[in-house]
Design a protein around this motif. Structure first.
Motif, PDB file in Angstrom:
ATOM      1  N   ASP A  14     -18.271  14.683 -99.298  1.00 27.26           N
ATOM      2  CA  ASP A  14     -17.673  15.084-100.765  1.00 27.26           C
ATOM      3  C   ASP A  14     -16.263  15.130-100.489  1.00 27.26           C
ATOM      4  O   ASP A  14     -15.490  14.856-101.418  1.00 27.26           O
ATOM      5  CB  ASP A  14     -17.963  16.436-101.119  1.00 27.26           C
ATOM      6  N   PHE A  15     -15.673  15.364 -99.522  1.00 26.25           N
ATOM      7  CA  PHE A  15     -14.120  15.575 -99.325  1.00 26.25           C
ATOM      8  C   PHE A  15     -13.578  14.164 -99.533  1.00 26.25           C
ATOM      9  O   PHE A  15     -12.284  14.201 -99.935  1.00 26.25           O
ATOM     10  CB  PHE A  15     -14.031  15.810 -97.866  1.00 26.25           C
ATOM     11  N   PHE A  16     -14.252  13.127 -99.324  1.00 32.36           N
ATOM     12  CA  PHE A  16     -13.516  11.698 -99.593  1.00 32.36           C
ATOM     13  C   PHE A  16     -14.106  11.005-100.689  1.00 32.36           C
ATOM     14  O   PHE A  16     -13.606   9.970-101.026  1.00 32.36           O
ATOM     15  CB  PHE A  16     -13.717  10.768 -98.219  1.00 32.36           C
ATOM     16  N   SER A  17     -14.925  11.502-101.233  1.00 31.58           N
ATOM     17  CA  SER A  17     -15.789  10.723-102.389  1.00 31.58           C
ATOM     18  C   SER A  17     -15.118  10.350-103.538  1.00 31.58           C
ATOM     19  O   SER A  17     -15.459   9.480-104.111  1.00 31.58           O
ATOM     20  CB  SER A  17     -16.891  11.731-102.729  1.00 31.58           C
ATOM     21  N   LYS A  18     -14.030  10.851-103.808  1.00 33.24           N
ATOM     22  CA  LYS A  18     -13.326  10.687-105.053  1.00 33.24           C
ATOM     23  C   LYS A  18     -12.028   9.572-104.686  1.00 33.24           C
ATOM     24  O   LYS A  18     -11.400   9.211-105.542  1.00 33.24           O
ATOM     25  CB  LYS A  18     -12.312  11.912-105.568  1.00 33.24           C
ATOM     26  N   MET A  19     -11.955   9.250-103.223  1.00 30.41           N
ATOM     27  CA  MET A  19     -11.135   8.300-103.009  1.00 30.41           C
ATOM     28  C   MET A  19     -11.499   6.789-103.227  1.00 30.41           C
ATOM     29  O   MET A  19     -12.659   6.607-102.970  1.00 30.41           O
ATOM     30  CB  MET A  19     -10.734   8.637-101.295  1.00 30.41           C
ATOM     31  N   THR A  20     -10.365   5.837-103.468  1.00 33.63           N
ATOM     32  CA  THR A  20     -10.883   4.564-103.771  1.00 33.63           C
ATOM     33  C   THR A  20     -10.933   3.809-102.405  1.00 33.63           C
ATOM     34  O   THR A  20     -10.836   4.185-101.176  1.00 33.63           O
ATOM     35  CB  THR A  20      -9.728   3.626-104.342  1.00 33.63           C
ATOM     36  N   THR A  21     -11.812   2.636-102.516  1.00 37.76           N
ATOM     37  CA  THR A  21     -12.213   1.889-101.449  1.00 37.76           C
ATOM     38  C   THR A  21     -10.704   1.620-100.726  1.00 37.76           C
ATOM     39  O   THR A  21     -10.657   1.756 -99.329  1.00 37.76           O
ATOM     40  CB  THR A  21     -12.870   0.550-101.821  1.00 37.76           C
ATOM     41  N   GLU A  22      -9.895   1.376-101.196  1.00 38.13           N
ATOM     42  CA  GLU A  22      -8.484   1.009-100.660  1.00 38.13           C
ATOM     43  C   GLU A  22      -7.799   2.127-100.025  1.00 38.13           C
ATOM     44  O   GLU A  22      -7.495   2.011 -98.813  1.00 38.13           O
ATOM     45  CB  GLU A  22      -7.566   0.404-101.716  1.00 38.13           C
ATOM     46  N   GLN A  23      -7.918   3.531-100.578  1.00 39.33           N
ATOM     47  CA  GLN A  23      -7.498   4.408 -99.827  1.00 39.33           C
ATOM     48  C   GLN A  23      -8.285   4.658 -98.642  1.00 39.33           C
ATOM     49  O   GLN A  23      -7.598   5.181 -97.593  1.00 39.33           O
ATOM     50  CB  GLN A  23      -7.666   5.755-100.757  1.00 39.33           C
ATOM     51  N   ARG A 134     -15.687  25.533-101.450  1.00 44.55           N
ATOM     52  CA  ARG A 134     -15.912  25.741-100.348  1.00 44.55           C
ATOM     53  C   ARG A 134     -15.437  27.490-100.170  1.00 44.55           C
ATOM     54  O   ARG A 134     -16.142  28.076 -99.467  1.00 44.55           O
ATOM     55  CB  ARG A 134     -14.965  25.016 -98.992  1.00 44.55           C
ATOM     56  N   MET A 135     -14.258  27.889-100.641  1.00 45.55           N
ATOM     57  CA  MET A 135     -13.876  29.314-100.749  1.00 45.55           C
ATOM     58  C   MET A 135     -15.070  29.954-101.394  1.00 45.55           C
ATOM     59  O   MET A 135     -15.142  30.955-101.019  1.00 45.55           O
ATOM     60  CB  MET A 135     -12.471  29.422-101.262  1.00 45.55           C
ATOM     61  N   ARG A 136     -15.446  29.446-102.688  1.00 45.39           N
ATOM     62  CA  ARG A 136     -16.557  30.145-103.282  1.00 45.39           C
ATOM     63  C   ARG A 136     -17.777  30.298-102.447  1.00 45.39           C
ATOM     64  O   ARG A 136     -18.278  31.521-102.632  1.00 45.39           O
ATOM     65  CB  ARG A 136     -16.773  29.537-104.846  1.00 45.39           C
ATOM     66  N   GLU A 137     -18.103  29.268-101.996  1.00 48.36           N
ATOM     67  CA  GLU A 137     -19.249  29.426-100.829  1.00 48.36           C
ATOM     68  C   GLU A 137     -19.262  30.286-100.004  1.00 48.36           C
ATOM     69  O   GLU A 137     -20.230  31.097 -99.516  1.00 48.36           O
ATOM     70  CB  GLU A 137     -19.600  28.061-100.369  1.00 48.36           C
TER      71      GLU A 137
END
Length: 151
Positions: A14-23, A134-137
């Motif tokens: 989840d931490f990296f899931s929105k990053m593009t392939t290039e990123q 994460r803070m809510r959890e």
């Protein structure tokens, strides 16, 4: 492991899931591959955490100083992410990590990650959302423990 395999693995977190392939490619190029022999300490509880670790292969035991001696609090297998919050803030390691078997990791340094965020500021909203969740959890877990103590 090929870089395409590393990218596919990071995309699953989840931490990296929105990053593009290039990123993700840039992040991996800035990361360090580290191997640990059975019984070798990866990091120690209380140390400043300046990086996250992705466990690529092997098994890692996690220990806490106040837990039972030689009794891991958790056992981590391959394809796991450890201490991702160290990438965005100064924290201390919350546990000691010891390789239970020969283990290969990808060590991602905070400085590399912060440079990536500076270059691609759109990543920050996702990171903010991730940390908020994460803070809510954590708050929910604390409330649950408090309720258990009352009963």
């Amino acid at each position: 492991m090929a870089i395409t395999d590393d990218i596919a693995l990071l995309e699953k977190f989840d931490f990296f899931s929105k990053m593009t392939t290039e990123q993700l490619r840039l992040l991996i190029f800035g990361a360090e591959r580290k191997e640990f022999a059975t019984g070798e300490i990866i990091f120690t509880e209380g140390q400043p955490a300046e990086s996250a670790y992705v466990v690529l292969s092997g098994t890692v035991n996690l220990y806490r100083q106040n837990s039972q001696p030689n009794q891991p609090i958790d056992i981590i297998n391959k394809n796991a992410l450890l201490n991702e919050l160290a990438l965005i803030t100064k924290v201390n390691r919350p546990f000691t990590a010891i390789a239970q078997s020969n283990t290969k990791t990808l060590k991602i340094n905070r400085i590399v990650f912060l440079k990536l965020i500076n270059e691609f500021p759109e990543i920050t909203q996702h990171i903010y959302d991730y940390v908020s969740e994460r803070m809510r959890e954590l708050a929910s877990n604390i409330n649950h423990l408090t309720d258990l103590k009352k009963n």
